[in-house]
Design an enzyme around this catalytic site. Sequence first.
Site, mmCIF file in Angstrom:
data_model
loop_
_atom_site.group_PDB
_atom_site.id
_atom_site.type_symbol
_atom_site.label_atom_id
_atom_site.label_comp_id
_atom_site.label_asym_id
_atom_site.label_seq_id
_atom_site.Cartn_x
_atom_site.Cartn_y
_atom_site.Cartn_z
ATOM 1 N N ARG A 149 0.807 -1.221 0.000
ATOM 2 C CA ARG A 149 0.000 0.000 0.000
ATOM 3 C C ARG A 149 0.839 1.269 0.000
ATOM 4 N NH1 ARG A 149 -3.624 -2.036 3.154
ATOM 5 N NH2 ARG A 149 -2.412 -3.924 3.092
ATOM 6 N N THR A 150 1.910 1.326 0.761
ATOM 7 C CA THR A 150 2.661 2.587 0.826
ATOM 8 C C THR A 150 3.335 2.869 -0.517
ATOM 9 O OG1 THR A 150 2.998 2.280 3.182
ATOM 10 C CG2 THR A 150 4.420 3.870 2.102
ATOM 11 N N LYS A 182 24.410 -6.947 -3.307
ATOM 12 C CA LYS A 182 25.840 -7.219 -3.567
ATOM 13 C C LYS A 182 26.709 -6.508 -2.555
ATOM 14 C CE LYS A 182 25.074 -7.177 -8.577
ATOM 15 N NZ LYS A 182 25.274 -6.294 -9.737
ATOM 16 N N ARG A 224 11.992 2.853 1.742
ATOM 17 C CA ARG A 224 11.678 2.086 2.958
ATOM 18 C C ARG A 224 12.816 1.088 3.172
ATOM 19 N NH1 ARG A 224 5.999 -0.726 4.282
ATOM 20 N NH2 ARG A 224 5.606 1.440 4.834
ATOM 21 N N HIS A 233 7.737 6.872 10.398
ATOM 22 C CA HIS A 233 6.970 6.672 9.153
ATOM 23 C C HIS A 233 6.144 7.943 8.914
ATOM 24 C CE1 HIS A 233 4.817 4.943 5.945
ATOM 25 N NE2 HIS A 233 4.361 3.832 6.497
#
Length: 351
Positions: A51-52, A80, A101, A129
């Site tokens: 959703r975000t 990596k 995120r 957030h």
Amino acid sequence: MRSIIDTLDLTVGEIEELCDTALDMIKRPKLYSHICDDKILATLFFEPSTRTRLSFEAAMYELGGHVLSVTDMATSSASKGESMADTSKVLSAYSDIIAMRHPKEGAAFVAAENANVPVINAGDGGHCHPTQTLADMLTIYREKGHFDGLTVGLCGDLLYGRTVHSLIHALSRYEGVKFICISPSELRLPSYMKQDFNVEETTSLEEAIPMLDVLYMTRIQQERFADRQNYERLKDSYVLTPEKLSRAKSDCIVMHPLPRVKEISVAVDKDPRACYFKQVENGKYMRMALIYKLLTDAEEDHSREVRPSVSDGKKCVNPRCIVSVEQELPHRYKKDSRGVCRCIYCDSEMV
Ligand code: NCD
């Protein structure tokens, strides 16, 4: 150049301006449908999100802009061993703004200090957030009409629930706001938040519910538990049912950042006080308003974000902090209002 790591990076006035812009975008969408025609948003999600990420992407499309998305970090250069600093410099070459995120606390801060474009923190571990909070603030504003004097119940996983941390930061700057924190004793607010804000704590949802103007339910954050048995023991600590909600005020609103697991029974959805699906829609408009604001600000200020800090041998020992995985990052801190040295990345106390 502005980046947004937490709601405290925005003044009260700026949050209210964003609410006004978002409301205007709802009312007159055509006016804004081409304002980012030549701009690119990069979404960089190192943690699962539907959703975000989609909310950011939908927001950019509504503004006429373009989107570059990295959805499977297992196939990225980070897998990596590329540093957050390098990843953010590289992405700056392809985009005008980055939404990211990451599971480690402070990762977005590191990206913001190294990127040449604004960075928006879309969640850094259990820390902050801010754009969920912007969605929450617009929802409270539309439903209650004001922020001053509200009694806000925060229920569930308050230790790892980053949406709760950013919401407390935003609301605590309003006159007379009272927080009632409802959680199992193991999942109370982190100590740095308790010292900074005036909060009351309880384990009983039933006892707190009649006092609340806003009830903010959260899920127990399974992915942050080191011990699976602890999660199993705590996962069903709170379930909001119509019976429990019948003890609440008739105008108490029920919020949840979603996804819900079992903490709100589906039968509550029919109650007019349930606002969690409205939060989703408000989130898209607040992200549109924020993207527009940061891109406009960046046109005037091209300087890179550097936040003052001290580095004198003190260490951050939080295993969830970005410094625990990026060994070459200097341990840095700032002093809080009580003179306590707190990690510049994750806010935990230095040793
Ligand atoms: C929240 C998050 O990612 O912290 N969800 C979201 O932003 N939609 C809450 C959660 O995952 O519980």
